[in-house]
Design an enzyme around this catalytic site. Sequence first.
Site, short mmCIF file in Angstrom:
data_model
loop_
_atom_site.label_atom_id
_atom_site.label_comp_id
_atom_site.label_asym_id
_atom_site.label_seq_id
_atom_site.Cartn_x
_atom_site.Cartn_y
_atom_site.Cartn_z
CB CYS A 136 63.07 71.14 63.94
SG CYS A 136 62.00 72.44 64.51
CD GLU B 281 64.36 72.42 67.83
OE1 GLU B 281 64.90 72.60 66.70
OE2 GLU B 281 63.20 72.04 68.00
C1 SIN Z 1 60.34 68.58 65.90
O1 SIN Z 1 60.55 68.34 64.73
O2 SIN Z 1 60.30 69.75 66.31
C2 SIN Z 1 60.21 67.48 66.96
C3 SIN Z 1 59.47 66.27 66.74
C4 SIN Z 1 60.15 65.10 66.15
O3 SIN Z 1 61.10 64.54 66.70
O4 SIN Z 1 59.73 64.71 65.10
#
Ligand code: SIN
Length: 519
Positions: A316, A282
């Site tokens: 992210c 990811e």
């Molecule tokens: C993330 O940004 O890693 C996940 C959490 C979100 O959806 O804000």
Amino acid sequence: MSFRITYSVLEADLSTLHAQFDAALDAVRGALGAQLPSWIGGEPYRSGDLLESRNPAKPDELLASFHRTPVSELDRVVRVAREAQRAWGATAWEERVRILRRAAELISERRLELSARMTLEVGKSRMESLGDVEESADLLRYYAAQLEQAEGFRRPMARLSPHEDTLSVLRPYGVFAVLSPFNFPLALAAGMSAGALLGGNAVILKPSEEAPWCAEGLYQALVEAGLPPGVFQVVHGEGESLGAALVRHPGVDGVAFTGSKAVGMDIHQQMSTGRVRPCFLELGGKNPAIVCRDADLEAAIEGCFRSAFGLSGQKCSALSRIYVHESLLDAFIDGLEKKVLAAEVGDPSLASVFTGPVINAAAVQRFERAVDEARQDGAVVVGAERLRLEGALAKGYFVEPTVVLLPHRHRLMRKELFLPFVGVTGFRTLDDALQLANDCEYGLTAGIFSRNPEDVERFMAEAEAGVLYANRRTGATTGAWPGVQSFCGWKASGASGKGGCGPYYVSQFMREQAQTRMG
Ligand code: SIN
């Protein structure tokens, strides 16, 4: 605490919760400075030199030190994992589910202590920390339920003759290395590890060097829940040395990683050298929101503000590009600026603070470079300064939430910055807006604000990202939750095609075997 904290909580009476959090914070602060181990084969490893965990809001505050695992110990770590995995992989799936569910209960029981630690360690606001801990427990429960629903992933298949029985069985790969980032220090370590563990694999967790203390909390919960020694080990050290060596180790059967594209691509290459090994990545984003001519402006401003500046833009899923219909651009910019000016930036352990520090000095430097570029090529609407706060916070890594007007093609509208920094530009037609939103190597999350159902449906059909939100005041592009939004990176944002938080997650950590028995 009866109230359930997710990332989408907006209005509620949280006074009791805040009082409980304050008490937990005092207790955690009363026990700072411990020397903690890496965990190898169920035993504390205390021979390595020390990695310090410090508060990014007050870098002089040492939270705890952790014994690093030297690269020379990795052969032993992997050997222990392989041995422990044999019994764990043969353990009935119901027992694996029972242990992971118990760990979820322990995490929930410890939510206040764990979230207080998290706020100190990575600078998350208290609400974001509480959400992260709650999400961690929910991830374990949700993934455990996947094993139950699939009855352990054993499925009768068709017969070619009356005398045969065939099963399709999903079985573990063996040993997974889990490399987790600082920004969701419990949820991402817990989620990736739980997927692998429920699938019957052993896990070697290498948490971010910025968040070893949160990983310690996960280790304690899993071990107290009954995970046998060696099935889950925690090694501390830097990503470039220890993390890279772990990925290269031939005894590691798979990797789950959340982090930057550059590191992820490198891991992917390693995992396809010699033999192809599973590799779940990811890899961040450059997430857009589209604000249409008929948008509810107030909802759009609130949703964009929360997603751009929650956790100081270090998600992210954070919003970093906003495309606003020309007719609304001035009003939107004005509203967003007011919202930013009204928000308190400071010590994230205070209930009133929405935006805390960025994680370290390197992030501050990245901010300063981005601001210089924005000043040259665009126009700063608000922010753009390093913040020097008073007293105990004087050395903290604080920067102002920043809104800039920038042309779409500018580098700052393409490169992931991982900072509280958002670029805004105008558009004329939805065609243009969709084209601009999709014109990006990443494809993680995206949002739209529009009152026209047809425009919303077009966005849902055409936006090139794994997580889409329409008219979400609680977060234009952020706030995915287990069992609600699968978090699946498209394009350069991911590599598995199936998301964390989603219904297909656990099965990825298993490989299929056909078993035919003749009668
Ligand atoms: C993330 O940004 O890693 C996940 C959490 C979100 O959806 O804000």
